[in-house]
Design a protein around this motif. Structure first.
Motif, PDB file in Angstrom:
ATOM      1  N   TYR A 190      41.075  42.640  37.092  1.00 35.03           N
ATOM      2  CA  TYR A 190      39.634  42.468  37.229  1.00 35.03           C
ATOM      3  C   TYR A 190      39.272  41.006  36.997  1.00 35.03           C
ATOM      4  CZ  TYR A 190      39.884  47.504  36.792  1.00 35.03           C
ATOM      5  OH  TYR A 190      40.204  48.817  36.992  1.00 35.03           O
ATOM      6  N   ARG A 191      38.239  40.564  37.720  1.00 33.11           N
ATOM      7  CA  ARG A 191      37.813  39.173  37.615  1.00 33.11           C
ATOM      8  C   ARG A 191      36.319  39.104  37.302  1.00 33.11           C
ATOM      9  NH1 ARG A 191      41.443  38.822  42.278  1.00 33.11           N
ATOM     10  NH2 ARG A 191      43.359  37.811  41.584  1.00 33.11           N
ATOM     11  N   PHE A 192      35.971  38.233  36.372  1.00 35.07           N
ATOM     12  CA  PHE A 192      34.568  37.973  36.046  1.00 35.07           C
ATOM     13  C   PHE A 192      33.971  37.050  37.104  1.00 35.07           C
ATOM     14  CE2 PHE A 192      35.657  39.647  31.979  1.00 35.07           C
ATOM     15  CZ  PHE A 192      34.469  39.997  31.371  1.00 35.07           C
ATOM     16  N   GLY A 193      32.658  37.061  37.187  1.00 42.02           N
ATOM     17  CA  GLY A 193      31.955  36.154  38.090  1.00 42.02           C
ATOM     18  C   GLY A 193      30.489  36.105  37.706  1.00 42.02           C
ATOM     19  N   ILE A 194      29.772  35.092  38.187  1.00 40.49           N
ATOM     20  CA  ILE A 194      28.337  35.007  37.910  1.00 40.49           C
ATOM     21  C   ILE A 194      27.613  36.194  38.541  1.00 40.49           C
ATOM     22  CG2 ILE A 194      26.242  33.665  38.290  1.00 40.49           C
ATOM     23  CD1 ILE A 194      28.138  32.563  36.148  1.00 40.49           C
ATOM     24  N   GLY A 195      28.125  36.697  39.665  1.00 43.63           N
ATOM     25  CA  GLY A 195      27.490  37.830  40.333  1.00 43.63           C
ATOM     26  C   GLY A 195      27.819  39.182  39.745  1.00 43.63           C
ATOM     27  N   GLY A 196      28.979  39.322  39.115  1.00 42.03           N
ATOM     28  CA  GLY A 196      29.375  40.608  38.555  1.00 42.03           C
ATOM     29  C   GLY A 196      30.876  40.775  38.546  1.00 42.03           C
ATOM     30  N   LEU A 197      31.324  41.869  37.952  1.00 46.59           N
ATOM     31  CA  LEU A 197      32.743  42.176  37.840  1.00 46.59           C
ATOM     32  C   LEU A 197      33.286  42.658  39.189  1.00 46.59           C
ATOM     33  CD1 LEU A 197      35.055  42.526  35.628  1.00 46.59           C
ATOM     34  CD2 LEU A 197      34.479  44.954  35.709  1.00 46.59           C
ATOM     35  N   HIS A 198      34.537  42.264  39.506  1.00 43.52           N
ATOM     36  CA  HIS A 198      35.189  42.723  40.719  1.00 43.52           C
ATOM     37  C   HIS A 198      36.653  43.048  40.428  1.00 43.52           C
ATOM     38  CE1 HIS A 198      31.726  40.629  42.459  1.00 43.52           C
ATOM     39  NE2 HIS A 198      31.885  41.398  43.514  1.00 43.52           N
ATOM     40  N   SER A 199      37.117  44.152  40.992  1.00 49.21           N
ATOM     41  CA  SER A 199      38.548  44.424  40.975  1.00 49.21           C
ATOM     42  C   SER A 199      39.193  43.646  42.124  1.00 49.21           C
ATOM     43  CB  SER A 199      38.809  45.927  41.110  1.00 49.21           C
ATOM     44  OG  SER A 199      38.120  46.464  42.231  1.00 49.21           O
ATOM     45  N   SER A 200      40.511  43.684  42.223  1.00 50.91           N
ATOM     46  CA  SER A 200      41.191  42.810  43.184  1.00 50.91           C
ATOM     47  C   SER A 200      42.174  43.553  44.069  1.00 50.91           C
ATOM     48  CB  SER A 200      41.916  41.687  42.426  1.00 50.91           C
ATOM     49  OG  SER A 200      42.837  42.242  41.484  1.00 50.91           O
ATOM     50  N   GLU A 201      41.894  44.834  44.357  1.00 48.02           N
ATOM     51  CA  GLU A 201      42.808  45.599  45.197  1.00 48.02           C
ATOM     52  C   GLU A 201      42.837  45.062  46.629  1.00 48.02           C
ATOM     53  OE1 GLU A 201      38.780  47.554  45.475  1.00 48.02           O
ATOM     54  OE2 GLU A 201      40.057  46.826  43.844  1.00 48.02           O
ATOM     55  N   LYS A 202      43.952  45.276  47.309  1.00 49.09           N
ATOM     56  CA  LYS A 202      44.121  44.871  48.702  1.00 49.09           C
ATOM     57  C   LYS A 202      44.772  46.011  49.488  1.00 49.09           C
ATOM     58  CE  LYS A 202      42.939  40.420  48.204  1.00 49.09           C
ATOM     59  NZ  LYS A 202      41.801  39.780  48.908  1.00 49.09           N
ATOM     60  N   ASN A 203      44.193  46.311  50.654  1.00 45.75           N
ATOM     61  CA  ASN A 203      44.788  47.269  51.596  1.00 45.75           C
ATOM     62  C   ASN A 203      45.224  48.566  50.917  1.00 45.75           C
ATOM     63  OD1 ASN A 203      44.541  45.310  53.695  1.00 45.75           O
ATOM     64  ND2 ASN A 203      46.411  44.335  52.977  1.00 45.75           N
ATOM     65  N   THR A 204      44.273  49.282  50.362  1.00 44.23           N
ATOM     66  CA  THR A 204      44.569  50.515  49.656  1.00 44.23           C
ATOM     67  C   THR A 204      43.936  51.714  50.356  1.00 44.23           C
ATOM     68  OG1 THR A 204      42.627  50.323  48.214  1.00 44.23           O
ATOM     69  CG2 THR A 204      44.677  49.301  47.447  1.00 44.23           C
ATOM     70  N   ALA A 205      44.520  52.872  50.135  1.00 42.92           N
ATOM     71  CA  ALA A 205      43.989  54.123  50.677  1.00 42.92           C
ATOM     72  C   ALA A 205      44.263  55.241  49.688  1.00 42.92           C
ATOM     73  CB  ALA A 205      44.630  54.439  52.031  1.00 42.92           C
ATOM     74  N   HIS A 206      43.240  56.052  49.437  1.00 39.29           N
ATOM     75  CA  HIS A 206      43.374  57.202  48.541  1.00 39.29           C
ATOM     76  C   HIS A 206      42.684  58.406  49.170  1.00 39.29           C
ATOM     77  CE1 HIS A 206      43.951  53.804  45.756  1.00 39.29           C
ATOM     78  NE2 HIS A 206      44.640  54.637  45.013  1.00 39.29           N
ATOM     79  N   THR A 207      43.299  59.551  49.050  1.00 34.00           N
ATOM     80  CA  THR A 207      42.692  60.791  49.539  1.00 34.00           C
ATOM     81  C   THR A 207      42.801  61.855  48.454  1.00 34.00           C
ATOM     82  OG1 THR A 207      44.787  61.467  50.563  1.00 34.00           O
ATOM     83  CG2 THR A 207      43.192  60.324  51.961  1.00 34.00           C
TER      84      THR A 207
END
Length: 229
Positions: free
Chosen positions: A31-48
């Protein structure tokens, strides 16, 4: 301009403090902090979903507005009367949403959610960059706390973005998941809204589409970024 806690540039915009420019690992995710808000950093994921796992989205209702009212934050140029006026607007919007008065609901939502943005608008009477830091850091730490509580229960967070998170919940832990959310709500004085998905597909945190449980058309999908074009 430098204060005790942050720096603003020549346009009055806040520069991310170095101590917040870091990666935070919880469970499998970064997870990354930012002035706009918290964001996770996943790439090209799929869940069902299947007979063992559920996909549960928990968004905090009016997150930044509730941080403002919970902490009783008001712009120095407006004084504490700002809070009573702001709360009245929030209540008008909630009444309109409950009674399906869509024009009022959507219009006041823009006003309410845009207020925190005005804290960092140099040309606004509400300009108070110190409040921007208080709102966004509080929101990020609170959401991280929620994610950590679920990860300690063995419930994986697959995505987080500013005011909510999506979890891959074992069916047998769904009751525990909800109990933990309720505990978090009591601790923080926030309320969350639940959406169930049958599938979640992401290029990254800013470009994804999620198929709502029981979806019958593309209108029953939540989309963001390039997938909404």
């Amino acid at each position: 301009v430098r204060t005790a806690d942050f720096i603003v540039d020549h346009n009055g915009k806040i520069i991310l403090p170095p101590r917040l420019d870091t990666d935070i690992k919880l469970g499998k995710a970064i997870y990354r902090f930012g002035i706009g808000g918290l964001h996770s950093s996943e790439k090209n994921t799929a869940h069902t979903t299947n007979d063992k796992f559920m996909l549960v989205d928990r968004d905090v209702a009016s997150y930044y507005p509730r941080i403002i009212t919970n902490l009783r934050l008001y712009p120095v140029g407006m004084g504490p009367d700002f809070l009573s006026a702001y709360e009245q607007i929030i209540q008008r919007r909630l009444h309109a949403k409950k009674n399906k008065i869509f024009a009022t609901d959507k219009g006041l939502k823009i006003v309410i959610n845009g207020t925190s943005g005005k804290f960092s608008d140099f040309w606004s009477k509400m300009y108070s960059p110190d409040l921007t830091i208080q709102v966004t850091v509080t929101g990020q730490l609170a959401l991280l706390m929620q994610i950590e509580m679920q990860e300690l229960n063995g419930i994986e967070c697959i995505s987080a973005n500013t005011d909510g998170a999506v979890y891959y919940v074992p069916v047998e832990k769904y009751e525990l998941f909800n109990q933990t959310i309720r505990d978090w709500e009591i601790r923080t004085n926030f309320e969350t809204e639940e959406t169930l998905y049958s599938g979640y597909y992401a290029r990254d945190v800013n470009a994804y589409f999620a198929v709502k449980a029981g979806a019958k058309s593309v209108k029953d999908c939540k989309v963001k970024g390039s997938y909404s074009e």
